[in-house]
Design an enzyme around this catalytic site. Sequence first.
Site: not given
Length: 616
Positions: A276, A312, A387, A410, A412, A414
């Site tokens: 994660d 992730e 930048e 996530d 769905i 959140n």
Amino acid sequence: MDERIAGLDAENLDAAPEYRVFPKSWGAEYTAAGEVRFRIYVSGVEALSLRLADEQVPMSTTGDGWFELLATNVPPGTPYRFVLPDGRQIPDPAGRALESDVHGASLVVDPTAYSWKASGWKGRPWSEAVIYEIHVGTFTEEGTFAAAAERLSGLKDLGITTIQLMPVAAFGGRRGWGYDGVLLYTPHPAYGEPADMKAFIDTAHGLGLMVMLDVVYNHLGLDGNYLEAYAPDLFMDEGTPWGPRPDVTRKPMRDFVIENALYWLEEFALDGLRFDAVDRIEDQTSDVHIMEEMALRIRDALPGRHVHLVVEDGRCITALHERAEDNSVRLYDAVWNDGYHHLIHAWATGEHGGHFKVFAKDFWPRIGKTLATGFALQGEKIAEKGEELVGEPSGHLPPVTFINFLQNHDQIGNRGRGDRLWSNIEPDLAARLMGMLLLSPQIPMVFMGDEFQSKGRFFFFADYPADFDQNTPEDRLRQGEAFGSADLMLDEIRDPTDVATFSVSKLDWQEAETEEGSKVKAEFRDLLRKRHEHLMPLLRDIGGGVGHVLTAEEGLLAIDWQLGERRWQLRCNFSDDEATLPPVHGQTIHVMPGEAEADIRDLSRFAPRSLIIACG
């Protein structure tokens, strides 16, 4: 003193049990001689005791904050806790099981007690992965490993090859998503005992299914996190909104984390891990970043098995995924490709706020680039980043480096309303998007219920103590707006700690048996049959630089992937008008709608709202 307490035996301190692949620094370990070594790190104290069943005995210090004790005649299931000088009794941060919850005693476990039925399982190549993400607590009404195991044969029959479990490390309370784990070596008691988790994995392996686990090392949770209280030096000064951030530059914590990953893979025979939010793991001062060391340690410790490592990572960088000269995976097999989801979702739903804002333009050229070459962001300026360029070119990586999806937990949970994509788009579009997902060369991932387009809601839920100021309605409203729910109102936010929020998030399997659910499930099965038969054989050992965009404009895509000697071809016309696209050659694999095939060869005419997959 109870005869179980043998005192410290220096000759046995470094002896790793024969059945283990690696020695474990923390926790309660049976030695080869059948004794149990208890070991824990505590900072700033000179004395520590172990409460084993009804006996409390001083532990020996070995320096640098470590305390140890060797005990004899300790049967599995014996409760134990460490006792701090102020009298507080704490569970083992590396314990395998709990007597009740994260605030109670740990239990001694013999990891060799489970008898594996699929003991010869070596896994499957990554190119064969079709990932199905589940939350154990809501996948079935019972919410247990045992109940989930009963559903595995149905998933196998659909063509799923890989189950990905949301985190199962023990957390405070009975229900939650699992991303606030505090006892990282302990399966959450509400789901079952360690043997139940092993039986789930064993059942999957017997069916030819891989099982991966989501692990969280960028923070620990708040409820039940005693480790931060007695070893504060193992955490960084600046934490996260979800809990303190481990300091992986400190050797005790670094060992704790790396050994945890090895523990799940070796002791539970898992086929892989999903890490994660690795972009939130800070390790700037180490000679080798922990995520590189993690992968190298795992691959060195577990040869002869297909072990798959996925991250992730919001940075859209390639360093963790570069292949060796022979195209083999050196570190990590794949990365969750959020950009693909964001582009598809923003185009299909018209939701352009929150984190979709960056993706709310040039949809089809960017979708084409993502399908052909990987990341949606490959060195772009984003207003919020100033930048700084976001992302790196990724077309040189194999397509299987990227895990594409239409939704996940996530995207769905959140959103505030817990609504799935299938409630927000037309069934015809949903079918085309699923066809494009499952028949593209990237690794596809679906969320539980996607196979029958579940309309059931999946909310964020938790079981925090009443005095926890965590995930307030205002927090959830801001989260929902960031995940695209621009018109979300405060009074729509459900209380995450209300048991009804958890209950309504359980997957309704009766949806799959309706006429519509059965139809969608049959189409899903057919798509995966075609992937298994036609696409999977072409993906094994395929390298990078294989995707080429021929056309990418509003509603129109023509992409070819050169997969060895075969050319995999995607053509889609998602507009409302007939369109001309480069023709396909060879065998037509999939056509939507069915009557569209007649005009696509010599005349290159593609019907409105059509999808064509061919292989030549």
